[in-house]
Design an enzyme around this catalytic site. Structure first.
Site: not given
Length: 157
Positions: A7, A67, A140
């Site tokens: 992430d 991502e 996260d």
């Protein structure tokens, strides 16, 4: 098959490793790489790079799931996120990992069944989908686990 979910962020980057053995998923590890906003950006990027490199060397993942970014209304924030993604992608390339990118809504839909799920819903679902993730409390890290999970359940290996 081991997937490193990432992430991306400049301040709090989440990472997680999930393995797939036949049809069984296994949580291996996760963490958050934190940098301080007062530090110079090149030092922050170097820290992210070197810390993530240690993770790659220790766990030897086959794939990195990252991502995709969206363009924020704040162009400076988007640019800094782009810097972090560039540092991460460079590292992925250096270790010749296969890389997959997923849109946030795709990850949310895969994990929760709803493309606009809240962070709490993702955290709740990963704890039910992947054994060993029950101690994760950081969003996260949860997002990184969700990225690895999405890679493992949506791609054919």
């Amino acid at each position: 098959m081991i997937v490193l979910g990432i992430d991306p962020a400049l301040g709090n980057l989440g990472w997680a490793l999930v393995a797939k053995e036949y049809t069984k998923l296994k949580y291996l590890a996760s963490g958050t790489i934190k940098t301080h906003s007062k530090d110079e950006i090149h030092n922050r990027l170097a820290f992210i790079n070197s810390t993530l490199e240690k993770v790659i060397l220790k766990y030897q993942p086959n794939i990195a799931a990252i991502e995709e970014t969206f363009i924020n209304t704040n162009s400076v924030t988007s640019l800094k996120l782009g810097y972090a993604r560039g540092a991460i992608m460079s590292l992925i390339g250096r270790y010749n990992l296969n890389m997959q990118e997923f849109k946030p809504n795709t990850v949310k839909k895969t994990v929760t069944g709803y493309g606009h799920a809240k962070k709490e819903q993702i955290l709740y679902m990963i704890k039910h989908l992947i054994p060993g993730t029950d101690l994760i409390t950081n969003s996260d890290e949860a997002d990184a686990v969700a990225l690895a999970y999405t890679s493992l359940v949506t791609k054919k290996y």
